[in-house]
Design an enzyme around this catalytic site. Sequence first.
Site, PDB file in Angstrom:
ATOM      1  N   ASP A 115       0.824  -1.283  -0.036  1.00  0.00           N
ATOM      2  CA  ASP A 115      -0.004  -0.200   0.078  1.00  0.00           C
ATOM      3  C   ASP A 115       0.986   1.275  -0.037  1.00  0.00           C
ATOM      4  O   ASP A 115       0.453   2.343  -0.756  1.00  0.00           O
ATOM      5  CB  ASP A 115      -0.877  -0.070   1.126  1.00  0.00           C
ATOM      6  CG  ASP A 115      -1.919  -1.344   1.229  1.00  0.00           C
ATOM      7  OD1 ASP A 115      -1.980  -1.676   0.197  1.00  0.00           O
ATOM      8  OD2 ASP A 115      -2.667  -0.980   2.112  1.00  0.00           O
TER       9      ASP A 115
ATOM     10  N   GLU B  85     -12.481   6.133  15.170  1.00  0.00           N
ATOM     11  CA  GLU B  85     -12.660   4.731  14.976  1.00  0.00           C
ATOM     12  C   GLU B  85     -11.819   4.083  14.220  1.00  0.00           C
ATOM     13  O   GLU B  85     -11.015   4.580  13.423  1.00  0.00           O
ATOM     14  CB  GLU B  85     -14.020   5.094  13.902  1.00  0.00           C
ATOM     15  CG  GLU B  85     -15.123   5.755  14.240  1.00  0.00           C
ATOM     16  CD  GLU B  85     -16.134   5.867  13.190  1.00  0.00           C
ATOM     17  OE1 GLU B  85     -16.511   5.072  12.269  1.00  0.00           O
ATOM     18  OE2 GLU B  85     -16.774   6.924  13.104  1.00  0.00           O
TER      19      GLU B  85
ATOM     20  N   LYS C 233      -9.834   1.881  11.587  1.00  0.00           N
ATOM     21  CA  LYS C 233     -10.131   1.920  10.314  1.00  0.00           C
ATOM     22  C   LYS C 233      -9.900   0.468   9.742  1.00  0.00           C
ATOM     23  O   LYS C 233      -8.736  -0.226   9.623  1.00  0.00           O
ATOM     24  CB  LYS C 233      -9.024   2.575   9.368  1.00  0.00           C
ATOM     25  CG  LYS C 233      -9.175   2.847   7.858  1.00  0.00           C
ATOM     26  CD  LYS C 233      -8.456   4.031   7.063  1.00  0.00           C
ATOM     27  CE  LYS C 233      -8.609   4.175   5.816  1.00  0.00           C
ATOM     28  NZ  LYS C 233      -8.586   3.004   5.072  1.00  0.00           N
TER      29      LYS C 233
ATOM     30  N   ARG D  66     -18.004  -0.978  -3.415  1.00  0.00           N
ATOM     31  CA  ARG D  66     -17.807   0.465  -3.719  1.00  0.00           C
ATOM     32  C   ARG D  66     -17.559   0.504  -5.399  1.00  0.00           C
ATOM     33  O   ARG D  66     -18.121   1.754  -5.619  1.00  0.00           O
ATOM     34  CB  ARG D  66     -16.572   1.078  -3.158  1.00  0.00           C
ATOM     35  CG  ARG D  66     -16.413   2.403  -3.294  1.00  0.00           C
ATOM     36  CD  ARG D  66     -15.450   2.939  -2.231  1.00  0.00           C
ATOM     37  NE  ARG D  66     -13.994   2.559  -2.439  1.00  0.00           N
ATOM     38  CZ  ARG D  66     -13.145   3.283  -2.197  1.00  0.00           C
ATOM     39  NH1 ARG D  66     -13.076   4.272  -1.287  1.00  0.00           N
ATOM     40  NH2 ARG D  66     -11.894   2.854  -2.284  1.00  0.00           N
TER      41      ARG D  66
ATOM     42  N   GLU E  27     -17.871  -1.907   6.747  1.00  0.00           N
ATOM     43  CA  GLU E  27     -16.741  -2.754   5.857  1.00  0.00           C
ATOM     44  C   GLU E  27     -16.973  -4.273   6.078  1.00  0.00           C
ATOM     45  O   GLU E  27     -17.296  -4.924   7.052  1.00  0.00           O
ATOM     46  CB  GLU E  27     -15.236  -2.618   6.678  1.00  0.00           C
ATOM     47  CG  GLU E  27     -14.207  -2.557   6.190  1.00  0.00           C
ATOM     48  CD  GLU E  27     -13.728  -1.375   5.041  1.00  0.00           C
ATOM     49  OE1 GLU E  27     -14.733  -0.606   4.796  1.00  0.00           O
ATOM     50  OE2 GLU E  27     -12.577  -1.499   4.444  1.00  0.00           O
TER      51      GLU E  27
ATOM     52  N   LYS F 203     -13.552  11.705  12.490  1.00  0.00           N
ATOM     53  CA  LYS F 203     -14.650  12.297  11.766  1.00  0.00           C
ATOM     54  C   LYS F 203     -15.107  13.357  12.637  1.00  0.00           C
ATOM     55  O   LYS F 203     -15.128  13.196  13.815  1.00  0.00           O
ATOM     56  CB  LYS F 203     -15.976  11.308  11.459  1.00  0.00           C
ATOM     57  CG  LYS F 203     -15.288  10.107  10.634  1.00  0.00           C
ATOM     58  CD  LYS F 203     -16.339   9.193  10.539  1.00  0.00           C
ATOM     59  CE  LYS F 203     -15.995   7.832   9.908  1.00  0.00           C
ATOM     60  NZ  LYS F 203     -16.912   6.542   9.861  1.00  0.00           N
TER      61      LYS F 203
ATOM     62  N   LYS G  66      -3.036   7.006   9.334  1.00  0.00           N
ATOM     63  CA  LYS G  66      -2.418   5.287   9.256  1.00  0.00           C
ATOM     64  C   LYS G  66      -1.499   5.226  10.116  1.00  0.00           C
ATOM     65  O   LYS G  66      -0.540   6.113  10.403  1.00  0.00           O
ATOM     66  CB  LYS G  66      -1.781   5.515   7.403  1.00  0.00           C
ATOM     67  CG  LYS G  66      -3.055   5.645   6.518  1.00  0.00           C
ATOM     68  CD  LYS G  66      -3.656   4.393   6.307  1.00  0.00           C
ATOM     69  CE  LYS G  66      -4.255   4.512   5.052  1.00  0.00           C
ATOM     70  NZ  LYS G  66      -3.617   4.062   3.930  1.00  0.00           N
TER      71      LYS G  66
ATOM     72  N   CYS H   7      14.796 -26.549 -18.856  1.00  0.00           N
ATOM     73  CA  CYS H   7      15.094 -26.196 -17.449  1.00  0.00           C
ATOM     74  C   CYS H   7      13.772 -26.459 -16.799  1.00  0.00           C
ATOM     75  O   CYS H   7      12.634 -26.409 -16.903  1.00  0.00           O
ATOM     76  CB  CYS H   7      15.258 -24.736 -17.214  1.00  0.00           C
ATOM     77  SG  CYS H   7      15.238 -24.068 -15.399  1.00  0.00           S
TER      78      CYS H   7
HETATM   79  S1  IVH Z   1     -15.969   6.393   6.899  1.00  0.00           S
HETATM   80  C1  IVH Z   1     -16.407   9.222   3.016  1.00  0.00           C
HETATM   81  N1  IVH Z   1     -15.041   4.780   8.598  1.00  0.00           N
HETATM   82  O1  IVH Z   1     -11.531   3.483   4.224  1.00  0.00           O
HETATM   83  C2  IVH Z   1     -15.786   8.029   3.108  1.00  0.00           C
HETATM   84  N2  IVH Z   1     -14.379   4.501   6.433  1.00  0.00           N
HETATM   85  O2  IVH Z   1     -10.307   5.470   2.664  1.00  0.00           O
HETATM   86  C3  IVH Z   1     -16.448   7.713   4.500  1.00  0.00           C
HETATM   87  N3  IVH Z   1     -12.766   2.464   6.438  1.00  0.00           N
HETATM   88  O3  IVH Z   1     -13.729   3.559   1.626  1.00  0.00           O
HETATM   89  C4  IVH Z   1     -15.654   6.326   5.068  1.00  0.00           C
HETATM   90  N4  IVH Z   1     -12.910   1.942   8.256  1.00  0.00           N
HETATM   91  O4  IVH Z   1     -13.709   1.125   2.994  1.00  0.00           O
HETATM   92  C5  IVH Z   1     -15.019   5.032   7.256  1.00  0.00           C
HETATM   93  N5  IVH Z   1     -14.572   3.416  10.583  1.00  0.00           N
HETATM   94  C6  IVH Z   1     -14.324   3.913   9.141  1.00  0.00           C
HETATM   95  C7  IVH Z   1     -13.768   3.143   8.187  1.00  0.00           C
HETATM   96  C8  IVH Z   1     -13.627   3.403   6.857  1.00  0.00           C
HETATM   97  C9  IVH Z   1     -12.502   1.669   7.119  1.00  0.00           C
HETATM   98  C10 IVH Z   1     -12.553   2.413   4.889  1.00  0.00           C
HETATM   99  C11 IVH Z   1     -13.647   2.475   3.904  1.00  0.00           C
HETATM  100  C12 IVH Z   1     -13.386   3.408   3.200  1.00  0.00           C
HETATM  101  C13 IVH Z   1     -11.868   3.815   3.013  1.00  0.00           C
HETATM  102  C14 IVH Z   1     -11.512   5.298   2.955  1.00  0.00           C
END
Ligand code: IVH
Length: 698
Positions: free
Chosen positions: A40, A122, A124, A145, A182, A298, A322, A446
């Site tokens: 990544d 939260e 990720k 998505r 997710e 957020k 990250k 080979c």
């Molecule tokens: S909120 C407008 N919350 O991260 C986007 N995303 O890079 C709002 N993801 O596509 C996404 N955990 O697949 C949100 N707690 C979380 C998340 C989360 C994983 C992923 C999701 C999203 C990507 C964004």
Amino acid sequence: MKPVESLTESEAISELARLADEIASHDLRYHQSDAPIISDGDYDQLKRLNSAIEARFPHLIRDNSPSLRVGAALSEQFAPVEHGVPMLSLDNAFSDEEAGEFDARIRRFLKLDDVSLAYTAEPKIDGLSASLRYEKGLLVRGATRGDGRVGEDVTANLMTLSEIPRRLSGSGWPDVIEVRGEVYLGHAGFAALNAAAAEAGEKLYANPRNAAAGSLRQIDSAITARRPLRFFAYAWGEVSAPFATSQWEALEALKTWGFQTTPEACRVEGVEGLLQAYARLERQRPDLGYDIDGLVYKVDRLDWQQRLGFVSRAPRWGIARKFPAEQARTVLEAIDFQVGRTGAVTPVGRLRAVTVGGVSVTNATLHNADEIARKDLRIGDAVIVQRAGDVIPQIVGVVLEARTPDLVPFEFPNLCPCPLATPLTRETTGSGAETVVRRCTGELACPFQKVEHLKHFVSRRAFDIEGLGEKQLQGFFDDGLIREPADIFTLAARDQVSLKKLKDRDRSGETSVANLLAAIESRRRIALDRFIYGLGIRHIGEQTALVLARGYGSVSAFLAAMDRVAGQDPEAVSELDALDQIGEAVISAAAGFFAEDHNRGMVQRLVEQLTVEDVAAPKSDTAVAGKTVVFTGALARMTRDEAKAQAEALGAKVASSVSRKTDLVVAGPGAGSKLKVATDLGLEVISEDDWLALVGQG
Ligand code: IVH
């Protein structure tokens, strides 16, 4: 590469073109095949480089720029679903400073100088996002998505997840709501899945995220149902009425309606709160039982989120913080070599086992000889390994302080590691420069290349022989039962007269042998293009194989021409050269391949076993001959593959993305971004019925 500041305009043009191709190919691997080949971090770097060049030369931004895309093009297996509200992505923050800048940016925007803001923090989750549409509390559709605007309809598959309610519980849900979250696999589920795959001799998934993506995108939902997929809800798309005033309240509501939300999510205040949440989650990470790659911050108040809005493809109100790639120290115990189908010799570092991010690591990719020299890796060195959601971990560097004087610089071998020990060559490019690739010249003599060749031969897009996975093939090869492609097709006949029956080998059993032989039998009849692709000649991929098949029409014409090309017959060479998209690389690869007696013998013995079907040359006198066509949206009267084959047979070229070079766009219901681009460019857009009428099948 030169620094971005000193690029000339023409260098920028070619660099942007290169990056667009490279990123698109990684997108495809990641999103469609669920099999990435770079980390990544490296991927982010490519995207950052692309954005940096675009920032300096905004007038050079390409129509297909990776910065204008959120995900990859869609696979054609599932129907497209246009999202009511696009599914966007998040920008990244990699340090405390960047988290601080995020908070400052928001306060500036909202003109809230002295107030400390409330955020949710939260985990990720490292899976793939999905959108679930509920109408009157009932799940009516689930989608991936996709490219953010249009996803894939995977309703049947999502319905098999026990953590996705078919009917919402509690009360207070809007009549229409798209719940987003997710889909992921926990560590235990992932381990069980891979253990079963190993047992069955199938390919293992590299990490839980790829396994989750692969599991969700199964055509047969019964397979998805057997995978221990889970779901966390954290957001929403289209709603018919507001149902919360803050993100925190929304998470609470999602819980009462029957969803799982991450227990570690918390509500915090100000930058200190953001940083504390990060530190806490970093500590909890090893015990979560599922992969996360950071946190999502957020802005809690939804009215403020509304005011903050979006910048191009990401919200201003949220950011992904990250984690750094995970590293550990260990010892490089040996360097082994793998020989690929085309003889490329790749070094692999064998490491003293070490746990990195909860996973035991014993191998690291070393890429090539230059990479070993550049890092001056020596056997016995203490090294730092890094794993970043990676397919194969990487060696970041040597701990020089720990190096003992007895360690000697590594010398890349000059001979192939196979029993034949053929000399390795260092390849040169068209311009005469040496490349980093070392290649074994033994070709099919080979044994290592032979096995790789056989793997290619049976692979999905070549002969597609089910039940003959890598492990089985290696077993048959080691036992001397399959040494070349033709042997696959004589397996059944030989088994009839053999004393040691296939069904008694290992624990194969009668049914599985019968299934395998049936799968082989069903491939005895094969289209010419697949046959050519299956030969595994360098530079002859699927598309080139198709061009050759169309150019020569039949296997006998193809082989006769190749014999003459191998003999440097000028007429045959120029005939090959005249085919669309065939250049020097293909000509010399084909000539080299067919000049070898053992290759010709192998092909001859194979042809004797098969019925190779002719491929019709494309027509040149049709309404669409020579035109570039793009199909987008749903088709009602044919599948995408059929449409493509039909168009190509009529002499058209089918492209996957719309650009100025497109002549015609065939758009069905659900067409999204491609249709928009087509309209913006003023291209001709027609319906599926118009298309069928145009090609005389209306
Ligand atoms: S909120 C407008 N919350 O991260 C986007 N995303 O890079 C709002 N993801 O596509 C996404 N955990 O697949 C949100 N707690 C979380 C998340 C989360 C994983 C992923 C999701 C999203 C990507 C964004």
